[in-house]
Design a protein around this motif. Structure first.
Motif, PDB file in Angstrom:
ATOM      1  N   ASP A   1      -8.929  -0.674  10.504  1.00 46.78           N
ATOM      2  CA  ASP A   1      -9.649   0.313  11.318  1.00 46.78           C
ATOM      3  C   ASP A   1     -11.131  -0.035  11.410  1.00 46.78           C
ATOM      4  OD1 ASP A   1      -7.398   1.833  11.862  1.00 46.78           O
ATOM      5  OD2 ASP A   1      -7.698   3.155  10.133  1.00 46.78           O
TER       6      ASP A   1
ATOM      7  N   GLU B   1     -12.452  -2.991  11.362  1.00 45.33           N
ATOM      8  CA  GLU B   1     -12.604  -4.108  12.294  1.00 45.33           C
ATOM      9  C   GLU B   1     -12.456  -3.669  13.751  1.00 45.33           C
ATOM     10  OE1 GLU B   1     -10.155  -7.423  11.158  1.00 45.33           O
ATOM     11  OE2 GLU B   1     -11.005  -7.458   9.135  1.00 45.33           O
ATOM     12  N   LYS B   2     -11.719  -2.600  13.997  1.00 39.98           N
ATOM     13  CA  LYS B   2     -11.553  -2.095  15.366  1.00 39.98           C
ATOM     14  C   LYS B   2     -12.819  -1.422  15.873  1.00 39.98           C
ATOM     15  CE  LYS B   2      -6.595  -1.318  14.973  1.00 39.98           C
ATOM     16  NZ  LYS B   2      -5.561  -0.290  14.824  1.00 39.98           N
ATOM     17  N   GLY B   3     -13.651  -0.927  14.959  1.00 36.70           N
ATOM     18  CA  GLY B   3     -14.896  -0.300  15.375  1.00 36.70           C
ATOM     19  C   GLY B   3     -15.580   0.446  14.245  1.00 36.70           C
ATOM     20  N   HIS B   4     -16.867   0.150  14.045  1.00 38.00           N
ATOM     21  CA  HIS B   4     -17.646   0.806  12.993  1.00 38.00           C
ATOM     22  C   HIS B   4     -19.102   0.948  13.430  1.00 38.00           C
ATOM     23  CE1 HIS B   4     -17.740  -3.551  12.180  1.00 38.00           C
ATOM     24  NE2 HIS B   4     -19.019  -3.339  11.855  1.00 38.00           N
TER      25      HIS B   4
ATOM     26  N   GLN C   1     -18.132   8.527  18.304  1.00 38.71           N
ATOM     27  CA  GLN C   1     -17.685   8.135  19.642  1.00 38.71           C
ATOM     28  C   GLN C   1     -17.866   9.274  20.638  1.00 38.71           C
ATOM     29  OE1 GLN C   1     -13.720   6.755  18.298  1.00 38.71           O
ATOM     30  NE2 GLN C   1     -14.182   4.906  19.488  1.00 38.71           N
TER      31      GLN C   1
ATOM     32  N   LEU D   1     -19.857   1.421  18.956  1.00 40.87           N
ATOM     33  CA  LEU D   1     -19.250   0.887  17.733  1.00 40.87           C
ATOM     34  C   LEU D   1     -19.296  -0.631  17.802  1.00 40.87           C
ATOM     35  CD1 LEU D   1     -16.085   3.144  17.370  1.00 40.87           C
ATOM     36  CD2 LEU D   1     -18.204   3.283  16.060  1.00 40.87           C
TER      37      LEU D   1
ATOM     38  N   LYS E   1     -17.401  -4.145  16.678  1.00 49.13           N
ATOM     39  CA  LYS E   1     -16.059  -4.609  16.304  1.00 49.13           C
ATOM     40  C   LYS E   1     -16.156  -5.828  15.408  1.00 49.13           C
ATOM     41  CE  LYS E   1     -14.080  -2.672  20.362  1.00 49.13           C
ATOM     42  NZ  LYS E   1     -12.861  -2.292  20.868  1.00 49.13           N
ATOM     43  N   GLY E   2     -15.111  -6.041  14.619  1.00 49.67           N
ATOM     44  CA  GLY E   2     -15.058  -7.191  13.724  1.00 49.67           C
ATOM     45  C   GLY E   2     -15.580  -6.837  12.346  1.00 49.67           C
ATOM     46  N   ARG E   3     -15.677  -7.851  11.513  1.00 47.02           N
ATOM     47  CA  ARG E   3     -16.187  -7.668  10.136  1.00 47.02           C
ATOM     48  C   ARG E   3     -17.706  -7.615  10.161  1.00 47.02           C
ATOM     49  NH1 ARG E   3     -13.437  -5.553   6.724  1.00 47.02           N
ATOM     50  NH2 ARG E   3     -14.843  -6.268   5.121  1.00 47.02           N
TER      51      ARG E   3
END
Length: 145
Positions: free
Chosen positions: A66, A68-71, A134, A140, A142-144
């Motif tokens: 989750d 990695e999908k967006g933070h 959001q 957000l 994405k990724g690490r």
């Protein structure tokens, strides 16, 4: 409606009156307790301001997939089970504000309470989590991290 009419209603419907008083007391207690707890809820705008003004440490408690999908930009992913006062992110940022984030806000609120009980000061959590972020129209990453 006069005060006498309210008293008459309460006399005729005592269970409703008792329920109303009980709910009112519960709401007042909840709000007063929220004001005095050692950790604070933040809105997305308050989180952004805290990061910009006080260089807050943002810790995302989401599952790795989750995350990695967006933070939130600049946040670090830590599993909730590994989050302790001795964790390197927390131990290394004792004087900086600490903000916990999760998907819904529920897990981060519980983790903030746990850290505050252990003596960590300046603990915050993002009310509503990534969903609130959001909904506020904020981006957000994405990724690490």
């Amino acid at each position: 409606m006069t005060f006498q009419e309210i008293l008459d209603f309460a006399g005729r419907h005592s269970m409703l009156a008792i329920a109303l008083v009980g709910l009112t007391l519960a709401l007042v207690y909840t709000e007063v307790a929220r004001l005095f707890r050692p950790y604070k809820a933040l809105t997305p705008a308050q989180l952004t301001a805290l990061v910009n003004r006080e260089d807050a440490v943002v810790v995302d408690l989401s599952a790795s997939g989750d995350f990695e999908k967006g933070h939130v930009a600049g946040s670090r992913n830590v599993q909730a089970s590994a989050l302790t006062p001795e964790h390197k992110l927390i131990a290394g940022a004792k004087e900086r504000p600490l903000v916990l984030v999760c998907r819904s806000g529920q897990g981060s609120a519980a983790a903030a309470a746990k850290l505050a009980k252990s003596g960590i000061t300046h603990v915050h959590w993002l009310d509503g989590g990534i969903a609130a972020w959001q909904q506020a129209g904020l981006p957000l990453v994405k990724g690490r991290a």
